[in-house]
Design a protein around this motif. Structure first.
Motif, PDB file in Angstrom:
ATOM      1  N   GLU A   1       0.834  -1.198   0.000  1.00 58.65           N
ATOM      2  CA  GLU A   1       0.000   0.000   0.000  1.00 58.65           C
ATOM      3  C   GLU A   1       0.875   1.257   0.000  1.00 58.65           C
ATOM      4  O   GLU A   1       1.851   1.358   0.762  1.00 58.65           O
TER       5      GLU A   1
ATOM      6  N   GLN B   1      -1.164   6.623   8.825  1.00 56.49           N
ATOM      7  CA  GLN B   1      -2.290   5.759   8.484  1.00 56.49           C
ATOM      8  C   GLN B   1      -1.896   4.287   8.516  1.00 56.49           C
ATOM      9  O   GLN B   1      -2.614   3.446   9.085  1.00 56.49           O
ATOM     10  N   ILE B   2      -0.741   3.974   7.938  1.00 60.80           N
ATOM     11  CA  ILE B   2      -0.287   2.583   7.910  1.00 60.80           C
ATOM     12  C   ILE B   2      -0.014   2.089   9.324  1.00 60.80           C
ATOM     13  O   ILE B   2      -0.375   0.968   9.699  1.00 60.80           O
TER      14      ILE B   2
ATOM     15  N   ASP C   1      -1.350   3.075  12.126  1.00 64.14           N
ATOM     16  CA  ASP C   1      -2.583   2.866  12.886  1.00 64.14           C
ATOM     17  C   ASP C   1      -3.312   1.606  12.422  1.00 64.14           C
ATOM     18  O   ASP C   1      -3.950   0.919  13.226  1.00 64.14           O
ATOM     19  N   ARG C   2      -3.222   1.310  11.140  1.00 65.65           N
ATOM     20  CA  ARG C   2      -3.894   0.120  10.627  1.00 65.65           C
ATOM     21  C   ARG C   2      -3.168  -1.154  11.061  1.00 65.65           C
ATOM     22  O   ARG C   2      -3.799  -2.136  11.459  1.00 65.65           O
ATOM     23  N   VAL C   3      -1.850  -1.138  11.027  1.00 64.07           N
ATOM     24  CA  VAL C   3      -1.062  -2.326  11.384  1.00 64.07           C
ATOM     25  C   VAL C   3      -0.929  -2.449  12.901  1.00 64.07           C
ATOM     26  O   VAL C   3      -1.099  -3.524  13.473  1.00 64.07           O
TER      27      VAL C   3
ATOM     28  N   ASN D   1      -3.010   3.008  17.446  1.00 62.60           N
ATOM     29  CA  ASN D   1      -2.599   1.619  17.636  1.00 62.60           C
ATOM     30  C   ASN D   1      -1.105   1.395  17.519  1.00 62.60           C
ATOM     31  O   ASN D   1      -0.590   0.370  17.975  1.00 62.60           O
TER      32      ASN D   1
END
Length: 284
Positions: free
Chosen positions: A3, A63-64, A66-68, A265
């Motif tokens: 991504e 963004q990455i 927080d997603r991971v 996260n």
């Protein structure tokens, strides 16, 4: 296909400059001896440098990350890809040390400019900025209150990013009522104490960004009165530090788990056990 990292961070530098120079008029600080080495041009250069770092490094990781999120594997917290490189770059730039006194290796810049830097860093990636933010607070405590031996052991590696720091206050039964905590400290000799107890909701409590983590731990010395008046603060490294600055043996600080949260996260919020094997030592 991986991504692509997208930067959503934005900052109005003109608005920030208005606040600093036209509203607060911080340029008047440069007339005082403590800030006489500084100038508006130097402050603006640091702000511009931070702005570029946020746009080029931290923003794309937000963004990455927080997603991971962080992963807890084999008792060790792993931060998202790119965080270690961002940590190294942040300390190469020296941004966390902007307000730190020159006497201990900092830039001794105005705190008001430091607030602007923190605003941008948190705006770009608040999860990442939890790690240096906690480190700065722990560093200030050690610089102000620690004995000379502990200052020698911990300040320089915390300034250059080799060590990080935390604040360990809350416990499973003592959140808002900090005076109810039960972590205990038993004196060994001098300012060395055995530490035993559990702390929870510890931001930046464990990670893989640094060689060592320096925990600032609230505990109650044997015989101390109940409530907040009986609490003392201890320097408790994850790994013991030898007198020559090299790392020694693990200090019986164990990460039990990390929280599963709705956001930020990539910032590890940990449960830490101190002294499970009666081998955790701290410095008053």
């Amino acid at each position: 296909m991986a991504e692509a990292a997208i930067n959503f961070f934005k900052a109005d530098l003109r608005s920030l400059q208005f606040t600093l120079y036209e509203h607060f008029q911080i340029q008047r600080l440069f007339e005082y001896d403590y800030y006489s080495h500084m100038s508006r041009e130097e402050c603006d250069a640091v702000i511009d440098q931070c702005y570029r770092f946020c746009n080029e490094v931290l923003g794309p990781l937000n963004q990455i990350g927080d997603r991971v999120g962080c992963r807890f594997e084999n008792g060790q917290v792993k931060t998202p890809e790119g965080f270690r490189e961002a940590w190294k770059k942040l300390y190469e730039l020296g941004l966390p040390n902007f307000p730190v006194p020159m006497a201990i290796g900092g830039f001794q810049g105005p705190v008001s400019v430091h607030v602007i830097l923190q605003e941008m860093l948190s705006g770009a990636n608040v999860a990442f900025n939890m790690y240096p933010g906690l480190t700065h607070g722990a560093l200030e405590l050690i610089a102000e209150f620690a004995l000379e031996r502990e200052k020698k052991l911990f300040l320089e590696p915390m300034m250059n990013g080799r060590f990080s720091g935390t604040m360990c206050l809350s416990e499973p039964h003592a959140g808002s009522d900090v005076g109810a905590l039960t972590t205990k400290a038993v004196r060994i000799e001098g300012n060395r104490y055995k530490i035993q107890g559990t702390k929870c909701w510890i931001s930046a409590g464990d990670h893989d960004l640094t060689e060592n983590i320096v925990h600032m731990v609230l505990a109650r010395v044997e015989g101390a009165p109940p409530g907040t008046k009986g609490l003392s603060l201890f320097i408790v490294p994850k790994i013991r530090v030898n007198d020559d600055g090299s790392l020694g043996e693990p200090n019986d600080v164990v990460t039990a788990s990390i929280e599963h949260k709705l956001g930020i996260n990539a910032s590890a919020t940990a449960v830490l056990n101190f002294g499970e094997n009666d081998r955790c030592e701290g410095y008053l």
